[in-house]
Design a protein around this motif. Structure first.
Motif, mmCIF file in Angstrom:
data_model
loop_
_atom_site.group_PDB
_atom_site.id
_atom_site.type_symbol
_atom_site.label_atom_id
_atom_site.label_comp_id
_atom_site.label_asym_id
_atom_site.label_seq_id
_atom_site.Cartn_x
_atom_site.Cartn_y
_atom_site.Cartn_z
ATOM 1 N N GLN A 195 2.564 -4.422 -7.210
ATOM 2 C CA GLN A 195 1.462 -3.523 -7.502
ATOM 3 C C GLN A 195 0.683 -3.275 -6.218
ATOM 4 O O GLN A 195 0.637 -4.147 -5.337
ATOM 5 N N PRO A 196 0.070 -2.114 -6.060
ATOM 6 C CA PRO A 196 -0.721 -1.847 -4.858
ATOM 7 C C PRO A 196 -1.821 -2.882 -4.666
ATOM 8 O O PRO A 196 -2.484 -3.295 -5.634
ATOM 9 N N GLY A 197 -2.007 -3.328 -3.453
ATOM 10 C CA GLY A 197 -3.066 -4.270 -3.138
ATOM 11 C C GLY A 197 -2.624 -5.714 -3.098
ATOM 12 O O GLY A 197 -3.351 -6.566 -2.578
ATOM 13 N N GLN A 198 -1.454 -6.066 -3.664
ATOM 14 C CA GLN A 198 -0.991 -7.444 -3.616
ATOM 15 C C GLN A 198 -0.719 -7.837 -2.166
ATOM 16 O O GLN A 198 -0.101 -7.095 -1.415
ATOM 17 N N LEU A 199 -1.179 -9.051 -1.818
ATOM 18 C CA LEU A 199 -1.069 -9.516 -0.438
ATOM 19 C C LEU A 199 0.330 -10.090 -0.215
ATOM 20 O O LEU A 199 0.686 -11.126 -0.790
ATOM 21 N N GLN A 243 0.822 -1.200 0.000
ATOM 22 C CA GLN A 243 0.000 0.000 0.000
ATOM 23 C C GLN A 243 0.860 1.255 0.000
ATOM 24 O O GLN A 243 2.056 1.198 0.282
ATOM 25 N N MET A 244 0.219 2.359 -0.313
ATOM 26 C CA MET A 244 0.920 3.642 -0.331
ATOM 27 C C MET A 244 1.075 4.136 1.107
ATOM 28 O O MET A 244 0.115 4.192 1.869
ATOM 29 N N GLU A 257 4.718 9.973 -0.325
ATOM 30 C CA GLU A 257 3.911 8.774 -0.491
ATOM 31 C C GLU A 257 4.598 7.813 -1.461
ATOM 32 O O GLU A 257 5.036 8.218 -2.547
ATOM 33 N N ALA A 258 4.701 6.532 -1.083
ATOM 34 C CA ALA A 258 5.331 5.534 -1.948
ATOM 35 C C ALA A 258 4.755 4.164 -1.618
ATOM 36 O O ALA A 258 4.289 3.916 -0.494
ATOM 37 N N LEU A 259 4.775 3.244 -2.627
ATOM 38 C CA LEU A 259 4.316 1.885 -2.414
ATOM 39 C C LEU A 259 5.261 1.208 -1.429
ATOM 40 O O LEU A 259 6.480 1.191 -1.638
ATOM 41 N N SER A 260 4.701 0.639 -0.364
ATOM 42 C CA SER A 260 5.550 0.145 0.709
ATOM 43 C C SER A 260 5.030 -1.183 1.241
ATOM 44 O O SER A 260 3.843 -1.518 1.114
#
Length: 506
Positions: A482-486, A90-91, A433-436
Motif C-alpha cells: 500500500q502507498p506509504g508503507q516503509l 510511493q507513486m 503513474e504507478a506504486l513503486s
C-alpha cells in the motif's frame, strides 16, 4: 503267530515318518516366499498409512514448525551495525523499457583513412600506431613531381597577378593625373605652367594629344583677340575676322574631342586593368585549390615555401583533426601510388552505438532525436553510460525485419572501444503513474519476489509482492503493498539471509 503283530508296527511307524518328512520339506520350500510376501504386505500398509495422513500429532507439529516465518526482530546492536535504510512505497512515473543488443562503432565523421593523393616516394612517416596527434600535425612527407607542377602553376599565376596589379596601378595613376590636369585646363592655365606641373608625373599619350589641342586652341584665341580691334577700326576685313573665329572654334572642338577621348580611354583602360586583375586572382585561386586538393588540407598561403625545387615537390600530409593513429601501412622511402592507405586516424572522444529495432519494439521508432537511452557494457562490469539518439534508419532490413538505431555516446574517459558488445535500454510507450519501490528493495526466494516492511523497533515483516514495469530508479509493484508503507532498501538482502537462517533454526 505271535511274531506277526511285531512286524506290522514298524511298517506304520515308517509310513508316519515319511509323511512328516514330506511336510517339513514342503514348508522349507515355500517358507521364503511366504516371508517375502509378508514383508511386502507390511510395507504397503505402512505407506498407505503415511499417505492417508495417519501420522502422529508429533509429525504434524514438525511440519508446521518447518514453515518459514514471515517476520523477524533483530537486536538493537545488529540493527545499528547493518545501517538499514527504508523508503516509503510511493507513486512514481514508470515507463516500460526494452533492452536490445548493440555494438560500439566509430563516428564516421571522425574516422578517416588518410590516403596518398598522388604517386610518389614516402620520404618520412612521423607517427606510429597508438600515438595521439593534434589537428594539423604533420603525419608524413611525400615527394612527387605532380605537386611540384601544381605549385609551379601557382608561381606562374602569382606573377600574372603581379603584372595585372601593376597595370591597374598605372592606369589608376594616369586617370588621376588626367583628372587633375583637366582641372587646370578648365582654369585656363598656360601650356607652360601645365607642363611644368606634370613634368615628372605620368600622363601617357594623353599628354601630347590634349596639350597639343589645348595649345592650338589658345593660339587661335590669341589671334582672334588681336585681330578683333583691327576689325573694329576697319583695318581688317570682316572676312578675316570670321576666318579667325572659325579657326578658334575648330581648335576648341579638337581640344574638347581630345579631352573626351582621353577621359574615355583612361576609364576603359582602368576597367580592363581591373578585369585582368580579377581574372589573375581567379586563376591563382584555382591553382591554389589544385594544390590544396592534392594536399588534402588548406595550407597557409602566406607561409607556403615555394622558393626552390625541393620545396615545390614536398607534400606534407597533416592530420585533419585531433585523434589517435589506428594503423600505418608504409615505412620510410617506400613508393606509393594514388589511393594507397597511408594512415588510419580516428577520434574516439565520442562514438556511435548501433542497434536494431525489431517489429515488437516498433513504437520506439517514434522517439525523437536527442532522447536519452542507457547503455550497459558487459566488458566493463555492466557499467551504465548515457547515449543520445542520433537517428533511426528509414529502410526496414528484409533479413531481420528491423530498422537501425544509431545513438551518440561520449567517451571522455577512453574506456569504450569500437566493436564492444553493449546492451541498449530504450523506453517503450508512454510513462504512467504507478506504486513503486526502489529496485534494491525487491529480493527473491524460491521464485517468489518479496520486500521487507520496516515496522520499527527492529522488527521487519516479509511481504510477498508482484512486480510490473521497471526502470533504473523504480520498480512497479502491482500487488502486496500500500502507498506509504516503509520498505527497506539498504539491507534487504541481509534481512533475507537472517530470515532464512531463522527458519532453519526453528
Amino acid at each position: 503267530m505271535t511274531n506277526v503283530p511285531a512286524k506290522a508296527e514298524p511298517a506304520e511307524n515308517q509310513k508316519s515318518a515319511k509323511s512328516k518328512s514330506g511336510l517339513v520339506a514342503t514348508i522349507a520350500k515355500v517358507g521364503p516366499t511366504l516371508f517375502v510376501l509378508a514383508v511386502m504386505g507390511g510395507g504397503w500398509l505402512a505407506v498407505h498409512e503415511i499417505n492417508t495422513g495417519g501420522g502422529s500429532e508429533e509429525e504434524d507439529s514438525i511440519v508446521e514448525e518447518a514453515a518459514a516465518p514471515d517476520s523477524l526482530t533483530l537486536p538493537e546492536g545488529k540493527v545499528k551495525a547493518a545501517k538499514f535504510e527504508s523508503v516509503p512505497a510511493q507513486m512514481q512515473a514508470v515507463e516500460h523499457v526494452h533492452t536490445i543488443p548493440g555494438r560500439i562503432r566509430y563516428d564516421e565523421t571522425k574516422h578517416v583513412d588518410v590516403k596518398a593523393p598522388m604517386d610518389g616516394i614516402l620520404a618520412e612517416v612521423l607517427v606510429t600506431p597508438g600515438e595521439h596527434v593534434e589537428s594539423g600535425q604533420l603525419l608524413a612527407v611525400l615527394r612527387s613531381p605532380e605537386i611540384g607542377q601544381a605549385r609551379a602553376e601557382v608561381l606562374k599565376r602569382q606573377k600574372e597577378r603581379e603584372i595585372a596589379q601593376q597595370m591597374l596601378q598605372r592606369e589608376m595613376t594616369l586617370a588621376k593625373n588626367l583628372e587633375q590636369m583637366s582641372a587646370m585646363l578648365d582654369q585656363g592655365k598656360s601650356v607652360d605652367s601645365i607642363e611644368n606641373a606634370f613634368r615628372n608625373r605620368a600622363l601617357g599619350s594623353y599628354r601630347q594629344d590634349i596639350l597639343s589641342a589645348y595649345a592650338k586652341m589658345q593660339l587661335a584665341s590669341e589671334l582672334l583677340s588681336k585681330i578683333q580691334p583691327l576689325a573694329n577700326s576697319g583695318s581688317v576685313s570682316g572676312r578675316t575676322v570670321r576666318e579667325r573665329q572659325a579657326e578658334r572654334q575648330m581648335a576648341e572642338t579638337e581640344f574638347r574631342t581630345a579631352r573626351d577621348q582621353a577621359t574615355f580611354a583612361a576609364n576603359q583602360a582602368k576597367i580592363n586593368a581591373e578585369a585582368k586583375v580579377s581574372e589573375a586572382e581567379r586563376q591563382l585561386n584555382l591553382a591554389w585549390q589544385s594544390v590544396e586538393t592534392l594536399l588534402g588540407y588548406k595550407g597557409n598561403k602566406s607561409t607556403a615555401n615555394l622558393s626552390n625545387e625541393e620545396a615545390l615537390s614536398r607534400l606534407e600530409i597533416r592530420a585533419p583533426f585531433a585523434g589517435s593513429v589506428e594503423s600505418r601501412a608504409f615505412a620510410n622511402n617506400e613508393r606509393v601510388t594514388r589511393g594507397d592507405s597511408l594512415i588510419v586516424l580516428a577520434n574516439t572522444d565520442s562514438l556511435y552505438v548501433a542497434a536494431s529495432i525489431r517489429e515488437s519494439d516498433w513504437s520506439a521508432v517514434s522517439l525523437g532525436q536527442g532522447t536519452t537511452v542507457s547503455v550497459s557494457v558487459p566488458a566493463l562490469e555492466d557499467r551504465i553510460f548515457e547515449a543520445r539518439i542520433r537517428y533511426f534508419g528509414r529502410e526496414v532490413q528484409a533479413d531481420t525485419n528491423s530498422v537501425p538505431l544509431v545513438a551518440t555516446i561520449e567517451n571522455a574517459e577512453g574506456l569504450l572501444r569500437p566493436g564492444m558488445f553493449v546492451r541498449v535500454t530504450i523506453p517503450i510507450g508512454e510513462a504512467r503513474e504507478a506504486l513503486s519501490v526502489k529496485p534494491e528493495s525487491v529480493v527473491q526466494h524460491e521464485n517468489q519476489e518479496f520486500v521487507f516492511v520496516d515496522e520499527s523497533g527492529g522488527t521487519f515483516k516479509r511481504v510477498d509482492v508482484a512486480t510490473g514495469q521497471t526502470s533504473d530508479e523504480w520498480v512497479e509493484v502491482t500487488k502486496g503493498l500500500q502507498p506509504g508503507q516503509l520498505v527497506v532498501t539498504r539491507g534487504a538482502f541481509l534481512l533475507k539471509s537472517e530470515l532464512l537462517l531463522q527458519g532453519e533454526g526453528e
